[in-house]
Design an enzyme around this catalytic site. Sequence first.
Site, PDB file in Angstrom:
ATOM      1  CD  GLU A  99      -2.091   2.661  -4.275  1.00 25.81           C
ATOM      2  OE1 GLU A  99      -2.696   3.501  -4.282  1.00 25.81           O
ATOM      3  OE2 GLU A  99      -2.806   1.526  -3.275  1.00 25.81           O
ATOM      4  CD  GLU A 102       2.530   9.820  -0.090  1.00 27.98           C
ATOM      5  OE1 GLU A 102       1.179   9.383  -0.130  1.00 27.98           O
ATOM      6  OE2 GLU A 102       2.516  11.057  -0.520  1.00 27.98           O
ATOM      7  CG  HIS A 108      -1.960   0.993   1.178  1.00 28.85           C
ATOM      8  ND1 HIS A 108      -2.754   1.235   2.164  1.00 28.85           N
ATOM      9  CD2 HIS A 108      -2.318   1.764   0.454  1.00 28.85           C
ATOM     10  CE1 HIS A 108      -3.557   2.459   1.946  1.00 28.85           C
ATOM     11  NE2 HIS A 108      -3.442   2.539   0.877  1.00 28.85           N
TER      12      HIS A 108
END
Length: 360
Positions: free
Chosen positions: A75, A148, A72
């Site tokens: 990504e 992120e 995740h």
Amino acid sequence: MFIVLQQFESTSRLGQFAVHGVRAIDEYNMCAVHLVHETTNAEFLHFCRPDNNNTFAVSFRTFPNNDTGVPHILEHTVLCGSKKFPSRDPFFKMLNRSLANMMNAMTAPDFTYYPFCTTNAQDYENLLRVYCDATFFPNLSYLDFCQEGWRLEHSDIHDKATPIQFKGVVFNEMKGAFSSSDTLYCVRANQLLFPNTVYSFVSGGDPCAIPNLTWHDLKEFHRIHYHPSNARFFTYGDQPIENHLEIIDDSVLQHFTKQQPPTADRITQLWEEPRTAHEHCAYDPHGGDTQTKASISFALPAHPDLYEAFCMRMLSSLLLESTNSPFYSALIDSGLAPEFSPNTSLDMHTPQPSFAIGVQ
């Protein structure tokens, strides 16, 4: 479509790609072409159809081996700049400049994919180059990982006397997801049903485990999983397939050689007897009278064929999807509980389907 079908049936290769199969799908006025890149073993599936809403997607098998959410976080991070497009967040900059009617990226339990579609030919080529460079040649800088993924930061960045907190786009996203008792229940039920498989891990990331992920782990996961030998390319629409193949080969595939794709256990061993588990969580302020949940789950035979899958879906629909269905009458109309449990359904998203029924 007939002309396209004849074209591919009469050739065994297109550039560096070998044609492995051609099939007409009359129901959709469409022709499917399966190709394999001979140098890297990258697979390519093209659906030729008279539709100007041309679509592209590249997907990778991404098998987590822990709950840090590395698929995740990766990504998110690959979309923060790449070798040919080093600007900050080129993906989001394209949202304002592109004519695309869909751009996205999604992480599933065992794969990650990046799709877009547009009706403009030049826009399609631009996005194709951005997507290919982002996924195969991302910058993956440390600051992007911190933004992120996760980082430690003062609650007020201008006041060092304020408490230090965990922050990060994915960390906050999953923290919000796990604050829902429904989400937590579904995750834990799935982990218990498929122990010792890739599905026993949270691909999106468990907030308690995300801080265990390192920048090195992220880059190593990309090196292993984001490789053409582990990739599947998909295109759809009325644009010539030769254009797609040329751009993908020139932008990506010519820079790689074949490597062994990653593997993981995706099928659980059937148990000799039922198992019981209990999970405790915080009070859900949005849960109302459904704080307590209970269900029974079944692991079904792996790799059902088309007919078996159809029968499973039909049976599940008859049992669940109506106020006159047997389970609704027995569990809800009877007054036993106000709602089905959040995991009540037939799940066909894994090689080994499962069926769960419960109340809350």
